[in-house]
Each structure stands twice: as structure tokens, then as C-alpha cells.
Design a protein around this motif. Structure first.
Motif, PDB file in Angstrom:
ATOM      1  N   GLY A   1       0.765  -1.243   0.000  1.00 48.83           N
ATOM      2  CA  GLY A   1       0.000   0.000   0.000  1.00 48.83           C
ATOM      3  C   GLY A   1       0.793   1.290   0.000  1.00 48.83           C
ATOM      4  N   GLY A   2       2.120   1.229   0.147  1.00 43.48           N
ATOM      5  CA  GLY A   2       2.903   2.459   0.248  1.00 43.48           C
ATOM      6  C   GLY A   2       2.729   3.383  -0.939  1.00 43.48           C
ATOM      7  N   LEU A   3       2.930   2.854  -2.124  1.00 44.70           N
ATOM      8  CA  LEU A   3       2.852   3.700  -3.318  1.00 44.70           C
ATOM      9  C   LEU A   3       1.414   4.160  -3.546  1.00 44.70           C
ATOM     10  CD1 LEU A   3       4.320   4.895  -5.741  1.00 44.70           C
ATOM     11  CD2 LEU A   3       3.674   2.858  -7.013  1.00 44.70           C
ATOM     12  N   LEU A   4       0.465   3.247  -3.353  1.00 48.97           N
ATOM     13  CA  LEU A   4      -0.940   3.586  -3.575  1.00 48.97           C
ATOM     14  C   LEU A   4      -1.357   4.783  -2.717  1.00 48.97           C
ATOM     15  CD1 LEU A   4      -3.571   2.764  -4.965  1.00 48.97           C
ATOM     16  CD2 LEU A   4      -4.044   1.283  -3.035  1.00 48.97           C
ATOM     17  N   LEU A   5      -1.002   4.741  -1.447  1.00 48.43           N
ATOM     18  CA  LEU A   5      -1.357   5.854  -0.555  1.00 48.43           C
ATOM     19  C   LEU A   5      -0.697   7.141  -1.005  1.00 48.43           C
ATOM     20  CD1 LEU A   5      -1.448   4.820   3.178  1.00 48.43           C
ATOM     21  CD2 LEU A   5      -3.253   4.952   1.490  1.00 48.43           C
TER      22      LEU A   5
ATOM     23  N   ALA B   1       7.873   1.997  -9.838  1.00 47.91           N
ATOM     24  CA  ALA B   1       7.993   2.693  -8.556  1.00 47.91           C
ATOM     25  C   ALA B   1       7.805   1.724  -7.394  1.00 47.91           C
ATOM     26  CB  ALA B   1       6.982   3.829  -8.485  1.00 47.91           C
ATOM     27  N   ALA B   2       6.795   0.854  -7.494  1.00 46.23           N
ATOM     28  CA  ALA B   2       6.554  -0.068  -6.380  1.00 46.23           C
ATOM     29  C   ALA B   2       7.731  -1.007  -6.195  1.00 46.23           C
ATOM     30  CB  ALA B   2       5.267  -0.864  -6.634  1.00 46.23           C
ATOM     31  N   THR B   3       8.231  -1.538  -7.299  1.00 41.86           N
ATOM     32  CA  THR B   3       9.352  -2.467  -7.198  1.00 41.86           C
ATOM     33  C   THR B   3      10.588  -1.772  -6.646  1.00 41.86           C
ATOM     34  OG1 THR B   3       8.452  -3.481  -9.176  1.00 41.86           O
ATOM     35  CG2 THR B   3      10.606  -4.225  -8.467  1.00 41.86           C
TER      36      THR B   3
ATOM     37  N   ALA C   1       7.211   6.850  -0.275  1.00 45.37           N
ATOM     38  CA  ALA C   1       6.614   8.190  -0.259  1.00 45.37           C
ATOM     39  C   ALA C   1       7.559   9.251  -0.809  1.00 45.37           C
ATOM     40  CB  ALA C   1       6.187   8.560   1.166  1.00 45.37           C
ATOM     41  N   PHE C   2       8.813   9.177  -0.433  1.00 50.21           N
ATOM     42  CA  PHE C   2       9.691  10.300  -0.761  1.00 50.21           C
ATOM     43  C   PHE C   2      10.674  10.009  -1.887  1.00 50.21           C
ATOM     44  CE2 PHE C   2       8.682  11.576   3.718  1.00 50.21           C
ATOM     45  CZ  PHE C   2       7.885  12.637   3.331  1.00 50.21           C
ATOM     46  N   ILE C   3      10.835   8.751  -2.245  1.00 47.48           N
ATOM     47  CA  ILE C   3      11.751   8.453  -3.344  1.00 47.48           C
ATOM     48  C   ILE C   3      10.974   7.882  -4.528  1.00 47.48           C
ATOM     49  CG2 ILE C   3      13.837   7.228  -4.048  1.00 47.48           C
ATOM     50  CD1 ILE C   3      14.450   9.109  -1.812  1.00 47.48           C
ATOM     51  N   ALA C   4      10.303   6.748  -4.305  1.00 46.57           N
ATOM     52  CA  ALA C   4       9.681   6.062  -5.437  1.00 46.57           C
ATOM     53  C   ALA C   4       8.584   6.909  -6.083  1.00 46.57           C
ATOM     54  CB  ALA C   4       9.098   4.723  -4.979  1.00 46.57           C
ATOM     55  N   TYR C   5       7.764   7.572  -5.272  1.00 42.98           N
ATOM     56  CA  TYR C   5       6.677   8.349  -5.869  1.00 42.98           C
ATOM     57  C   TYR C   5       7.197   9.572  -6.626  1.00 42.98           C
ATOM     58  CZ  TYR C   5       2.675  11.448  -6.320  1.00 42.98           C
ATOM     59  OH  TYR C   5       1.729  12.309  -6.816  1.00 42.98           O
ATOM     60  N   PRO C   6       7.899  10.489  -5.963  1.00 39.32           N
ATOM     61  CA  PRO C   6       8.254  11.705  -6.708  1.00 39.32           C
ATOM     62  C   PRO C   6       9.273  11.467  -7.811  1.00 39.32           C
ATOM     63  CG  PRO C   6       9.170  11.783  -4.487  1.00 39.32           C
ATOM     64  CD  PRO C   6       8.319  10.560  -4.552  1.00 39.32           C
ATOM     65  N   PHE C   7      10.206  10.560  -7.609  1.00 40.16           N
ATOM     66  CA  PHE C   7      11.300  10.470  -8.574  1.00 40.16           C
ATOM     67  C   PHE C   7      11.121   9.336  -9.583  1.00 40.16           C
ATOM     68  CE2 PHE C   7      13.151  12.480  -4.746  1.00 40.16           C
ATOM     69  CZ  PHE C   7      13.254  13.743  -5.297  1.00 40.16           C
TER      70      PHE C   7
ATOM     71  N   PRO D   1       3.156  12.846  -0.764  1.00 36.96           N
ATOM     72  CA  PRO D   1       4.190  12.236   0.074  1.00 36.96           C
ATOM     73  C   PRO D   1       4.047  12.475   1.576  1.00 36.96           C
ATOM     74  CG  PRO D   1       5.160  13.438  -1.746  1.00 36.96           C
ATOM     75  CD  PRO D   1       3.705  13.705  -1.793  1.00 36.96           C
ATOM     76  N   TYR D   2       3.793  13.724   1.984  1.00 39.01           N
ATOM     77  CA  TYR D   2       3.824  13.997   3.426  1.00 39.01           C
ATOM     78  C   TYR D   2       2.717  13.253   4.154  1.00 39.01           C
ATOM     79  CZ  TYR D   2       6.850  17.724   1.834  1.00 39.01           C
ATOM     80  OH  TYR D   2       7.858  18.416   1.236  1.00 39.01           O
ATOM     81  N   ARG D   3       1.495  13.388   3.610  1.00 37.70           N
ATOM     82  CA  ARG D   3       0.371  12.728   4.279  1.00 37.70           C
ATOM     83  C   ARG D   3       0.510  11.212   4.204  1.00 37.70           C
ATOM     84  NH1 ARG D   3      -3.672  16.314   5.601  1.00 37.70           N
ATOM     85  NH2 ARG D   3      -3.340  18.352   4.667  1.00 37.70           N
ATOM     86  N   ALA D   4       1.006  10.725   3.070  1.00 39.95           N
ATOM     87  CA  ALA D   4       1.169   9.279   2.948  1.00 39.95           C
ATOM     88  C   ALA D   4       2.209   8.792   3.954  1.00 39.95           C
ATOM     89  CB  ALA D   4       1.588   8.911   1.531  1.00 39.95           C
ATOM     90  N   PHE D   5       3.269   9.569   4.141  1.00 41.63           N
ATOM     91  CA  PHE D   5       4.306   9.145   5.074  1.00 41.63           C
ATOM     92  C   PHE D   5       3.753   9.018   6.489  1.00 41.63           C
ATOM     93  CE2 PHE D   5       7.894   9.946   7.958  1.00 41.63           C
ATOM     94  CZ  PHE D   5       8.720   8.914   7.567  1.00 41.63           C
ATOM     95  N   ILE D   6       2.997  10.034   6.916  1.00 44.54           N
ATOM     96  CA  ILE D   6       2.407   9.981   8.262  1.00 44.54           C
ATOM     97  C   ILE D   6       1.433   8.806   8.365  1.00 44.54           C
ATOM     98  CG2 ILE D   6       0.854  11.191   9.848  1.00 44.54           C
ATOM     99  CD1 ILE D   6       3.411  12.550   9.949  1.00 44.54           C
TER     100      ILE D   6
END
Ligand SMILES: Nc1ncnc2c1ncn2[C@@H]1O[C@H](COP(=O)(O)OP(=O)(O)OP(=O)(O)O)[C@@H](O)[C@H]1O
Ligand SMILES: Nc1ncnc2c1ncn2[C@@H]1O[C@H](COP(=O)(O)OP(=O)(O)OP(=O)(O)O)[C@@H](O)[C@H]1O
Ligand SMILES: [Mg+2]
Ligand SMILES: [Mg+2]
Lengths: 337, 238, 255, 238
Positions: free
Chosen positions: A71-75, A147-149, A119-125, A81-86
Motif C-alpha cells: 500500500g505504500g505507493l498507492l497511498l 515505482a513499487a518495485t 513516499a519520498f523516493i519512489a513516488y516523486p522520482f 508524500p507527506y500525508r502518505a508518510f504519516i
């Protein structure tokens, strides 16, 4: 995969607690600044959603086994990123406190490995660059898979790193990596497939949900700096600690200035030793049961202390258990009156 | 058709939801199960389709024991209408949702197409076939989940609160639909007027037991009995 | 997977019965801090000191025998040791075969001992953690977190997550049940169907969040769930913490 | 008390859910809103507490226009009871849930404590105050969500399907509770017997418009009118 307490040294665990704590503080600040109160309940139920979605399992083609969503990437796609991280951190905290997944000291590592990277690497970059704002089906697929992988592999790599640095395992780096990466490649591909499937479903039925909130689309430069700093703190401190696998001994050594902490000159130890002399089952703590010759002089294990240690240990356990039962009964009595 | 013997069930936290319960339901009959909130009705329903396996006692349907080995057969025989239609509709289009079961049974594509179309037309849902279930109105969702069950041609249909959220006209339509089905029917409902209209027999559940069983009209007009079990006379009798 | 739900259920159930973790741990705040100290002291034990690790089992043993409540739950959870930990422990077993001691004819290798230490540390630290957390109602854990200056955003998030996890898990289970009833073996459980199942659950969740927001706004919600400011860590708390630290230190030094 | 004038509303996909609707509700009255599935009732409810802002036309409550600027005042005046209590009980224990609103109003701690205690005692929930809402029964949850609304001391209370999932005894309890409240009440329900028992006036909605309005007993006993709008006589009259 959850990092576990038993594989961590206090220094490594502590370093990642600091790194994750700083990231939480920073994300919380960013979220508070946004003043978007409508997102508060959304984060809450999406955290619960991750829990719930993990209970839905599906068969993995060709293997006969079953998997579930991380669920990390999905969220992050849904919340930024910030809200997903929290949100991810909160999921990991609940797992730690009530299911003991990983453990308390490992919590910092787990937040770092399982929430920071998606949240901070796979999603934005990775995801954002491939998929963009209005992804075509192909881009959506490629973006989610990659990104997920990648997010999972980075997390797995850090599990290896944290474990080795803690010095509790005997596994050499190469074996460990060769064991972890293929497993997580497979997990990552499945995660990517499901994330893609869910995103494609949402794109068909409620595309508005996938339009990212402008302000939180992408961490800014200051954040990138901050993240790199967190990574550095986490890794450098741990690396440094790796030469000192035994945290307490290490710090005691620093305090007392001697490698072995000698009973002499340490009043606490002396007093305790004397106390123990009187009370313990085996007055001679260095009781020798194994032939001297067998004991490896390099080995940190002292056969004699170990054996008497075991007996002593058992008596401690017995004392604690009995005391607990007695105290517990005493405490309960007034209630029955 | 359905035989329950000495069934008991406790949730992991110790709540005893079903307690030494026995019940027999004849083939082709329509039975209502009524009782207060928390009486154990939904827990019983979960035993009828094998979602919970008997901890103690036994459940058998059409002569087949409900156990792990027979689950596929039980699923084919028993259609379940959930209390909340949202639990039952999970595909991206209504049509796919209705076709899901027949496809998994391995039917031929052409047969599936006619079957699904027939059911959707019968329930006045044909125009909505391309809609995502999430965009249907509450009443349409209820009928849609009914379609997913009917299309499987079950021998027994079990319904948990089928009338919630239906407007009076749709409720009447459901009554007619159910009365037109010749199969064994088990209905759990707080809507005693609905039970009055659709069931021949009624069981009252209380604290995990069947406390009374008999012809629907006798039981539902017995004020003392109903009130002793947190129920009331059907509104038409008040 | 069903065990997950029941364990949430039973975790909650335990929380209602036990009012306090243990009178010997003081307030919720000191209880949590003492637990953290316990885990730190335990994990700082060297990798060959098995008796030292086992001696720390005294802490969870004491708490569970005092409280009597969560012992069953804790034990049940501990039986499912993470496979990852087991792999690492057996790695040590295989890789470090140097004999280090002999007890009545049986030769023990370094790997046997360090492997056993890993497993023992894992079990004891988790037992220590669970025997405290399962006894404190969740809202009080949240208040303690506030006292530790955990950001408000995270505390709110935890409260909502905890509140809705059982609700959504029930929905997820029901949906999965609906799918399985029409799947006949494995055919309906492929990944594409699962994706739409999870997707539907996600849409329901988002809709629920919207209603929830309305309910909160109607009661004056402006972004904060907890308006009451949690108590600070008190001198009494520090006393309890100091006392337990001494105990842990003593255990570390004796073994 | 409530004045709706020329209100229209369309969903993003183009569905016109409310269409040039006007309605006035007097202070202290109890009004039922009934109509077919999909008639637009829930959409209307969403306008009464400012969750949707009027696209066209206006809504005002207690003389205050519902718009972005006045939202806080509107929220203070209007209490909303959801169909699913789980959407409304979001704190970790019942007491905190009931205290949540007053705390956000910035009342003094001592006042909050007495207020919350009074409301909880009045609804027989005081013994349950430390329970997590997830552990309450369906009926208890319904009364708990009532408590969270009542404690805000609203001038208007709006209820969407309040009787769904309640057993007859709990439903009766709810009727008594509602009839004991002296404030303005708006009830949306398919349970026409419930509307009969709790409302003085009734509006029939159809396709986003109010097609009829009048005294409850007149409207609810007019069979032709009801049937023209996908409704039926209340069961007690059948
Ligand atoms: N997952 C669960 N864990 C523990 N207890 C449960 C669980 N589900 C239900 N119960 C309890 O079991 C009992 C029976 O519940 P059940 O849902 O079968 O009642 P019901 O008759 O369907 O009620 P309702 O009319 O409200 O739907 C209740 O006391 C309920 O609190
Ligand atoms: N989110 C949405 N997007 C598009 N259309 C919607 C949405 N929500 C509702 N509608 C449509 O708007 C119309 C009015 O819906 P509303 O929910 O107000 O009906 P209702 O009177 O409350 O019905 P019910 O009795 O089933 O609850 C319906 O045709 C419905 O399909
Ligand atoms: Mg039920
Ligand atoms: Mg509605």
C-alpha cells in the motif's frame, strides 16, 4: 518485510528512530501548514484501509501461493508524500504496538524502510516522472510497476544494511543481499501489479481521486536536502556503530575508559557481586563444568559463567514469576470484598 | 433441506453467539428468522454458506455436511444476499459483477451472455449494465446484489435484511420477486411485515438459541411472545 | 487472515478489562518509557550471552503474572515468530560452527548460542512490549504520546486509524467472502479481480471519509482531534523510570 | 426556521438531483421527507448542513444564509444524524466522542463534564462511557450518535434513515426519544410508519422537486398520491 528488534543493536535502531522521527516531525509541520482539514479523516480511514486491504489475498499466477497489498505507493498517489508518510507511519506504529510486528526498537527502521522510500523516493522520482499528471494506461502501468518495485528493493536493501551494521548476524553481505533482493523483487512486482490494478480501477470509476493536490505533489528542494540528511544520519551513525556491536558495553567503555569492565574500581559492580555472593544459588560464579581446553580463547563465551548463569537466570525468572503472582493476588483481593 | 444440529459458536473474544441450536428447514419452504439486535442471526447466516464452519454440532444442506471439503458444493447450492449491498458488488461494471459467478463456474460465453441479460432485464437493471456499482442508488444496488445471486440459480437463498433502504414500491417488488421463487428461502429481517408477506414459518432467536418456531401468522400475531423477545407486532396488526 | 481480525478484536477486548498496565509501572507514560528502556537494555546484551537475555524474561513474566490479563494473547502472538528472524538465527547456526563449550558431552557451537540469543531476544522483547501495550486502552496510549510531544497530526491519525481498522476489516472480509462464494476454487481469486475488489473497497473508504468529515465539521472540527492537552511527565514518573532503570542495569551487570 | 428557495443541484456527471425546489419549515415543527429511491432526498440533506453549497437558489436556516462565510454558525445550529452511526462516532471511547463537540466550542472543562454526563445519563449510556464505539451494539451506537448531536444543543436536527438496522424495540425507543425533543426536526425515511409516528408534516419528493406538502396524516393516508410517487400507505393502514 519488517525489520526485527532481535537483529538490531541499540545504536543502529536509535539512529533510525532519529531519522524517522525527524521525517515525521517535518511531514507533520508541512501538513499543518496546508490547513486542509478535510484530508484529516481521509488519512485516518485510508490508514485503516491499508490494514483491511492486507486481509484480501489473491493467488499469485503460477505459484500456488497468495500475496497481498503493501500500500505504500498507492497511498502516496492518493495523498501526496507527506500525508502518505504519516499515514504509513501510523500503520507501522499500530502493527508494532499491538501485533509486535518487528518490535519497538525496530520501529524507526521499519518506518524508514517501508514508508520513506515509497513516499519520498519512489513516488516523486519514479512514479511521477513516468506517469505524470494524466497518465495513459500504459504510463500508469509502467509507473506503478517501476515505482513499487524500486521502493521495495530500496527498503530491502536497507534491511540488509541495518542488520549487518548491527553485527548480530553472521551472514556475509553478499549472501544476505542475494537472499533478500530476489525475494523482494518478486514481492515488488506483485505490489506493482496490484497498485496498478487498483489505480486503473479508480481511473475508470472515479478519476478525480487521482488528480494530485497541487501543493503536495512533490517535495521541494529543501525537503530533498532534508531527506538526504536523514539518510546520512541513519547510515553514518549506524556504520560507525558497527565496530561496536554491543551498545551498552561500548558506552560503558567510553565512560569507564577500559575495554573490560573490571570489577575493581566499579563500586556498583562490586556491591552487586557481593550481594550475589550471598544470595545466589551458585556462590562460585566462575563454576567450571567444561574442560578448559575446549573453550576457545577467542570466544567471548565463558563456559563456566554461562552454566552458572543459566541456573541464576532460572532463579531470577522463578522469583519474578512468583513475586508477580503474589503481588497480583494481593492486589486483586480488595476487589473481591 | 437444511438441518442444523446442536450448533454452537463463540467469537474469539468469548462472545457466545450461537448456543446449542437445532433447526430443520424443509425443501421449498420459506422461513423467517427474527430477533433482537445481537441475537445471533447474522452469525447463523454465516454458518449456512460455510463462511463459519461449525465449532460444535453440525450443519448440512441438501444432505451435504458443511465442512472444509464440501465448501465448493455448498457455495454452488446456497446464494447469499448480504445485509449491505456494497459488500457484494466489487467489479467495475454492473454487468461484470453479475457475470462473475457464471464465468467462474466455467460456463460457455454465449450461455453466460443470455443468462446475465435475462436476469438483468427481469430486475429492470439492463439499462444500468455499464454503470459502476458505486454510482447506483441504494435501491438499485440492492437489486443488483440480488441479480448476482439469482444468476447462479441457487437451490437455497439466504437473505440478511433485504428491505433496508428500499422505498415502499421497490420493497413491494422484492416481495413479489421472492414469492415468485420456488426455491428454499431463509430471510433474516427486522421488518416483520415483510416476513409476514414472504414467509410460511418463523423462528424467533434470542441469545443464540431458537426460542420459538411455528407458522408465521401464528407467531407474528402473538404479542406476548414477541414482546418477550424485544419484538413487536407487525405494524399492520398494530 | 481471519486471525488478524480476531486478534484486533481480542486486543480490544483485553483493553476493556484491564484498566492499567501494572501498578508497578506507574502512569501510562512511565509504563511506555520503562518498556522502551527494557527493550534497549535487552537488545544491548552481547550476542553470545544467552543467560543474560533469558534473565530479562523476568520482566514480561512478572507483568503477565501480576496482570493475568493478556498472558494468553501475548503467548499466542509470540508463537508466530517472524520467519525472517528464524532465517537469520539459523544463518548463524550454519555459519558459526566453532565449538565454544561442552555441557555433559554435548558440544555447543558459537552459532547455536548466538542463534538462540536472536530467538530469545525476539521473543522476550515482544513479550515485554505486548504485556504493556495490550493492557493500556488505546486512547490513553495516545494521551501518553502527546505528553512525549509526538506531533498532533500523527496522534490524530493514530486515533482514526485505530477506530476504523475493525470497521474496514469487517467490510474487507465481507467483500472477500462475497467473492469467494462465487469463485469456486481459485478461478475468481486472480489478481485482476482482486484489484477491482480492493479498488471498490478504496472507493467506499473515500466516501466514508467524506461523511466522516461532515460529522466532524458539524461538531466544530478545525483540524485537531485532541483539544485536551495531555499531562506532562511528572516527578513520580521519573522516579518509577529511575527505579526500573536501576533494576535493568543490575540485571545487565549480574549476567 | 428553514427556508429553501429555487434550489437546484447537479452532480459532476450531470445528474440533476435537485431541481428548482422551494420549501419552508417552521420553527419547532417536525417534518418528514419521503420519496422514491434516487428522488434526491440525501442530496437535499447535504444542503441543510452546508456540506453542499447551493449552486442556484438559496438555503437559509434561522435567518442565516448557508454560504461559505456562515458555515461555522450553520454547523452550530444544525445537528445531522447519519444513517450509519460508524460514520459519526470517531473517537476511541464513547465519552470522548460526546465531549468532542463541546470541547471544540471552547466551553469550560467543568461545564463540559456536567453537560456530557447529563446527556449520557438521559440516553442511558452513562455506564458505557469508557467503551470504544466499535464495541457498542447497533441500537447503542444509534443512541450514541444521537448523544453526540444532542450535546451540541442544536436548533435543528436532521436525520437520514434513522431506523435502518434497528430491531422493533429499539425502533420504538427511538420514536419516543424523538417525540420528546422540542426542537425543529427533519426526518428522511422510507419507513412511513415511523414518519407517521414522529412527524406533523410531510413533503413528498420526486425527481428533485417537492411534489406535495401537507399534514402528515392527510398525506400518508392518500393512497393515490402515494402510489403516484413510488410510495405506499403506511403498513398500519394497509
Ligand atoms: N466479530 C465479532 N467478534 C465478537 N463478537 C461478535 C462479532 N460479531 C458479532 N459479535 C457478537 O455476537 C452476537 C451476535 O451477533 P450477530 O451479528 O449475529 O447479531 P444479529 O442478530 O445479526 O444482530 P443485528 O440484528 O444487529 O444484525 C452479538 O452479541 C455481537 O456483539
Ligand atoms: N456522487 C454522485 N454522483 C452522481 N450521481 C449521484 C451521486 N450521488 C447521487 N447521485 C444521483 O442523484 C440522484 C439523487 O440521489 P440521492 O442520493 O439524493 O437520492 P435519495 O433520495 O437519497 O435516494 P435513496 O432513497 O436511495 O437514499 C440519484 O439519481 C443518484 O443516482
Ligand atoms: Mg445482523
Ligand atoms: Mg438517501
Amino acid at each position: 518485510m519488517h525489520m526485527a528488534d532481535a537483529l538490531l543493536s541499540p545504536v543502529t535502531g536509535g539512529a533510525f528512530w532519529i531519522a524517522s522521527g525527524a521525517l515525521i516531525g517535518y511531514s507533520a509541520k508541512k501538513i499543518t501548514e496546508e490547513h486542509d482539514v478535510m484530508k484529516t479523516p481521509l488519512m485516518g480511514v485510508l490508514g485503516a484501509f491499508v490494514f483491511a486491504a492486507q486481509m484480501i489475498n489473491f493467488s499469485i499466477p503460477g505459484t500456488g501461493s497468495s500475496g497481498h497489498l503493501g500500500g505504500g505507493l498507492l497511498l502516496t498517489v492518493l495523498l501526496g508524500p507527506y500525508r502518505a508518510f504519516i499515514t504509513l507511519a501510523s500503520v507501522l506504529i499500530i502493527q508494532c504496538l499491538f501485533f509486535a510486528d518487528g518490535g519497538l526498537l525496530a520501529l524507526g527502521c521499519n518506518i524508514f524502510n517501508l514508508a520513506f522510500f515509497p513516499a519520498f523516493i519512489a513516488y516523486p522520482f519514479i512514479y511521477r516522472i513516468i506517469a505524470g499528471n494524466a497518465p495513459t494506461p500504459g504510463k500508469l502501468a509502467a509507473g506503478s510497476m517501476m515505482a513499487a518495485t524500486a521502493g521495495l528493493l530500496m527498503g530491502a536493501f536497507f534491511v540488509v544494511f541495518e542488520t549487518l551494521v548491527s553485527g548480530i548476524t553472521e551472514l556475509p553481505f553478499s549472501t544476505f543481499v542475494l537472499f533478500m533482493l530476489p525475494v523482494h523483487l518478486a514481492i515488488g512486482i506483485i505490489e506493482g501489479l496490484v497498485t496498478w490494478g487498483v489505480l486503473a480501477f479508480v481511473a475508470r470509476t472515479d478519476p478525480a481521486l487521482l488528480v494530485p493536490a497541487k501543493s503536495s505533489v512533490r517535495p521541494r528542494f529543501t525537503f530533498a536536502l532534508f531527506a538526504v540528511l536523514a539518510l546520512l544520519v541513519g547510515s553514518v551513525v549506524s556504520w560507525f556503530a558497527s565496530s561496536q556491536p554491543d551498545g551498552l558495553e561500548w558506552s560503558i567503555k567510553k565512560v569507564t575508559g577500559s575495554a573490560e569492565f573490571s570489577p575493581a574500581g566499579n563500586p556498583v559492580h562490586e556491591a552487586l557481586a557481593a550481594f550475589q555472593q550471598k544470595m545466589a544459588f551458585l556462590p562460585d560464579y566462575g563454576f567450571k563444568s567444561a574442560p578448559e581446553s575446549l573453550a576457545n580463547p577467542e570466544s567471548p563465551v565463558n563456559a563456566g559463567t554461562s552454566l552458572s548463569g543459566i541456573v541464576g537466570t532460572l532463579s531470577v525468572l522463578a522469583v519474578a514469576g512468583t513475586a508477580g503472582l503474589l503481588l497480583g493476588r494481593k492486589r486483586n483481593e480488595p476487589k473481591h470484598l | 433441506m437444511i438441518a442444523i444440529e446442536g450448533l454452537s459458536f463463540s467469537y474469539p473474544d468469548g462472545t457466545k453467539a450461537i448456543d446449542q441450536m437445532s433447526l430443520a428447514i424443509a425443501e421449498g419452504s420459506s422461513v423467517g428468522i427474527v430477533g433482537a439486535n445481537g441475537a445471533g442471526k447474522s452469525t447463523l447466516v454465516n454458518h449456512l454458506n460455510g463462511f463459519f464452519l461449525p465449532m460444535e454440532g453440525s450443519v448440512s444442506i441438501g444432505g451435504i455436511r458443511v465442512n472444509k471439503k464440501n465448501l465448493d458444493q455448498i457455495h454452488k447450492m446456497v446464494g447469499l444476499l448480504f445485509q449491505n449491498p456494497d459488500d457484494q458488488l466489487f467489479m467495475a461494471r454492473l454487468y461484470d459483477d453479475v457475470a462473475f459467478g457464471p464465468e467462474n463456474l466455467g460456463m460457455k460465453a454465449a450461455d453466460i451472455a443470455t443468462l446475465v441479460e435475462n436476469v438483468l432485464r427481469e430486475l429492470n437493471l439492463w439499462e444500468l449494465r455499464d454503470k459502476p456499482p458505486a454510482h447506483l442508488s441504494q435501491g438499485q444496488k440492492r437489486f443488483a446484489s440480488f441479480a448476482t445471486v439469482l444468476v447462479m440459480n441457487p437451490e437455497v437463498i439466504v437473505m440478511d435484511e433485504p428491505t433496508a433502504d428500499l422505498d415502499p414500491k421497490n420493497r413491494r417488488k422484492l416481495i413479489n420477486l421472492i414469492n415468485g421463487l420456488g426455491i428454499t428461502k431463509v430471510t433474516v429481517s427486522h421488518d416483520l411485515d415483510f416476513v409476514w408477506d414472504t414467509c410460511q414459518r418463523v423462528c424467533i432467536m434470542n441469545k443464540g438459541r431458537i426460542v420459538e418456531e411455528g407458522p408465521a401468522r401464528d407467531i407474528l400475531s402473538n404479542r406476548e411472545l414477541l414482546e418477550a423477545n424485544s419484538l413487536e407486532l407487525p405494524l399492520r396488526l398494530q | 487472515m481471519q486471525s488478524r481480525v480476531s486478534s484486533i478484536g481480542s486486543a480490544l477486548a483485553g483493553q476493556e478489562t484491564a484498566a492499567q498496565a501494572s501498578p508497578f509501572l506507574g502512569s501510562d507514560r512511565s509504563a511506555l518509557l520503562v518498556t522502551a528502556l527494557f527493550i534497549l537494555s535487552l537488545l544491548s546484551i552481547s550476542k553470545f550471552n544467552l543467560p543474560g537475555v533469558i534473565a530479562f524474561g523476568a520482566f514480561p513474566l512478572f507483568l503477565m503474572s501480576v496482570a493475568k490479563g493478556p498472558a494468553g494473547m501475548v503467548t499466542k502472538r509470540l508463537l508466530q515468530i517472524s520467519p525472517f528472524v528464524l532465517v537469520m538465527a539459523s544463518g548463524n547456526l550454519l555459519l558459526d560452527r566453532s565449538p565454544v563449550m561442552q555441557i555433559s558431552g554435548v558440544t555447543l557451537s558459537g552459532g547455536m548460542i548466538s542463534g538462540a540469543v536472536i530467538v530469545a531476544k525476539s521473543i522476550i522483547s515482544l513479550a515485554g512490549l505486548l504485556s504493556v501495550t495490550l493492557c493500556i486502552p488505546f486512547y490513553r496510549i495516545c494521551r501518553a504520546l502527546e505528553a512525549f510531544h509526538v506531533p498532533e497530526v500523527l496522534v490524530t491519525q493514530l486515533m482514526l486509524l485505530y477506530r476504523y481498522s475493525s470497521v474496514l476489516q469487517e467490510e474487507a472480509l465481507s467483500m472477500q467472502k462475497a467473492r469467494d462464494l462465487r469463485s469456486f476454487g481459485r478461478r475468481g481469486r486472480e489478481f485482476s479481480n482482486t484489484a477491482s475488489l480492493v479498488g471498490s473497497l478504496l472507493l467506499r473508504t473515500v466516501n466514508r471519509a467524506e461523511r466522516l468529515y461532515r460529522a466532524m465539521a458539524a461538531r466544530g472540527f478545525h483540524g485537531q482531534m485532541s483539544t485536551r492537552h495531555g499531562e506532562k511527565i511528572s516527578p513520580g514518573d521519573w522516579k518509577t523510570i529511575a527505579l526500573w532503570s536501576l533494576l535493568f542495569l543490575a540485571l545487565r551487570l549480574i549476567f
